[in-house]
Design an enzyme around this catalytic site. Structure first.
Site, PDB file in Angstrom:
ATOM      1  CE1 TYR A 138      -2.641  -3.299   0.539  1.00 38.19           C
ATOM      2  CE2 TYR A 138      -4.261  -2.087   1.895  1.00 38.19           C
ATOM      3  CZ  TYR A 138      -3.808  -3.000   1.233  1.00 38.19           C
ATOM      4  OH  TYR A 138      -4.950  -4.191   1.239  1.00 38.19           O
ATOM      5  CE  LYS A 184       2.070 -18.013   1.136  1.00 38.74           C
ATOM      6  NZ  LYS A 184       1.160 -19.206   1.472  1.00 38.74           N
ATOM      7  CG  ASP A 216      -1.437 -20.001   3.382  1.00 33.97           C
ATOM      8  OD1 ASP A 216      -0.579 -19.828   4.414  1.00 33.97           O
ATOM      9  OD2 ASP A 216      -1.110 -20.773   2.400  1.00 33.97           O
ATOM     10  CG  ASP A 240      -7.405  -3.857   3.785  1.00 38.42           C
ATOM     11  OD1 ASP A 240      -8.431  -3.711   4.673  1.00 38.42           O
ATOM     12  OD2 ASP A 240      -7.160  -3.548   2.767  1.00 38.42           O
ATOM     13  CG  ASP A 244     -12.601  -5.699   5.980  1.00 37.82           C
ATOM     14  OD1 ASP A 244     -12.170  -4.764   6.705  1.00 37.82           O
ATOM     15  OD2 ASP A 244     -13.238  -5.220   5.063  1.00 37.82           O
TER      16      ASP A 244
HETATM   17 MG    MG Z   1     -10.315  -2.489   4.547  1.00 40.30          MG
END
Ligand code: MG
Ligand code: NAI
Length: 353
Positions: A138, A184, A216, A240, A244
């Site tokens: 990001y 990861k 994962d 992120d 959620d």
């Molecule tokens: Mg989000």
């Protein structure tokens, strides 16, 4: 204590939930030593339409000169991809808000809304996700061409160290016995750097157990044994997505709060949901994610214990009435404003004493 609170309602349901958060702050102002001055910092899609930018310089100045920012949500359907949402990245980068703290707590009255069977809920769900908020994919290093596109997952030692240190200090403060790192490292080089730093820093906290899990695998462990996690620290993109997913375990996206934090500097608190255009303007959005963001603000920016009272007020409110996203046939279905009023009333009764 005088504090300046900047607030951004934003678009869609942001305009409906932020006033409910401000209501809570006004009650705190009324009954405690805190004195809040509110300053609006307009941002978002509607602002972009009018001014051609989603975060005007003046708004950013207001935010920079405040003690904390309460942020709604932004985004309007039909605008070019990302023009509104970039305001959030600009605030995060502009204030160097490297911690994204996302509590995921299943309140007892909402057990009926948790999609998991009782055996998977166990002793309950009470997790703090600590997501790195300024590096990784990001950071926006990359390009988009006609037939090719790229983003670079770039992490620095400094970036990893500060977020991982925050996670351990946070866990210590909360009395957590374990910090889980999600990465990861079997594939990604930034994760290999991350993991090494996680172990180095973790070794300085002999009373806290450390654990590494691949992203994962963690996606299924979160559903299988959510009760097993306390502080979970992870990178920007993994954090992120996973937070959620976790938000739905507590009944609704509308319940989840967050802080974008730089300790001891101006930080930003926001519900994790977006502008929810499908329900905007109907006064039915759940304001609790915003109210719990105020709780986080009080705890993280102002070192206040009043967060517990806010949380108790929310829990009591949930036993009496619900917005439609968490409705229960045996309880009153409330509008955004009514839910906010109910929780405000509960809080007022606590603080009056
Ligand atoms: Mg989000
Ligand atoms: P969303 O979070 O706005 O909505 C997803 C679903 O959750 C919808 O069905 C919505 O009705 C429901 N929902 C969201 N908040 C709720 C609440 N408080 N109470 C009850 N139900 C609620 O995500 P979506 O639809 O992907 O995005 C809509 C817009 O919001 C987009 O423009 C997106 O870019 C933007 N967005 C902005 C964010 C921010 O400002 N921090 C974060 C996420 C999305």
């Amino acid at each position: 204590m005088k504090k300046i609170i900047a607030f951004t309602e934003g678009d869609g349901v942001g305009k409906e939930v932020i006033p409910e958060g401000i209501k809570i702050l006004k009650i705190i102002d009324e009954y405690t030593d805190f004195e809040f001055e509110f300053k609006e910092a307009p941002a978002g899609g509607a602002v972009w339409k009018k001014h051609g930018e989603s975060l005007p310089e003046k708004s950013f100045e207001t935010i920079k000169n405040s003690d904390a920012l309460l942020f709604g949500a932004i985004g309007i359907p039909g605008l070019p991809q990302g023009v509104a949402e970039i305001a959030i990245l600009n605030i995060r980068q502009g204030l160097d808000l490297y911690v994204n703290l996302r509590p995921i707590k299943l309140y007892e009255p909402l057990r009926d809304r948790c999609p998991l069977r009782d055996e998977f809920i166990g002793d309950g769900i009470d997790i703090y996700f600590v997501r790195e908020n300024t590096e990784g994919l990001y950071k926006n290093i990359g390009y988009l061409k006609e037939n090719e596109a790229q983003n670079i997952m770039h992490y620095t030692r400094e970036g990893c160290e500060r977020i991982i240190k925050f996670a351990f200090e946070f866990a210590k403060r909360k009395g957590h016995k374990k910090v889980t790192s999600v990465d990861k490292a079997n594939i990604l080089k930034p994760s290999q750097l991350w993991r090494k730093i996680f172990h180095d820093i973790g070794s300085k906290y002999p009373n806290i157990k450390i654990e590494d899990i691949y992203i994962d695998a963690f996606c299924q462990w979160l559903i299988r044994t959510p009760y097993a996690y306390q502080t979970v620290v992870t990178g920007n993109m993994f954090g992120d997505i996973i937070s959620d997913e976790a938000a739905f375990l507590i009944g609704s996206l509308g319940m989840a709060s967050s802080g974008n934090i730089h300790p001891n500097k101006v930080s930003m608190y926001e519900p994790i949901h977006g502008s929810a255009p499908d329900i905007a303007g109907k006064n039915i959005a759940n304001p609790i994610g915003t109210i719990l963001s105020v709780k986080l603000m009080m705890e993280e920016s102002f070192q206040s214990k009043i967060g517990n009272e806010i949380e108790n007020a929310v829990e009591e409110g949930l036993k009496e009435g619900r917005t439609i996203d968490i409705e229960n046939p045996n309880l009153k279905t409330l509008s955004t404003k009514e839910m906010g009023d109910l929780i405000s009333e509960k809080l007022r009764n606590k603080l009056k004493k």
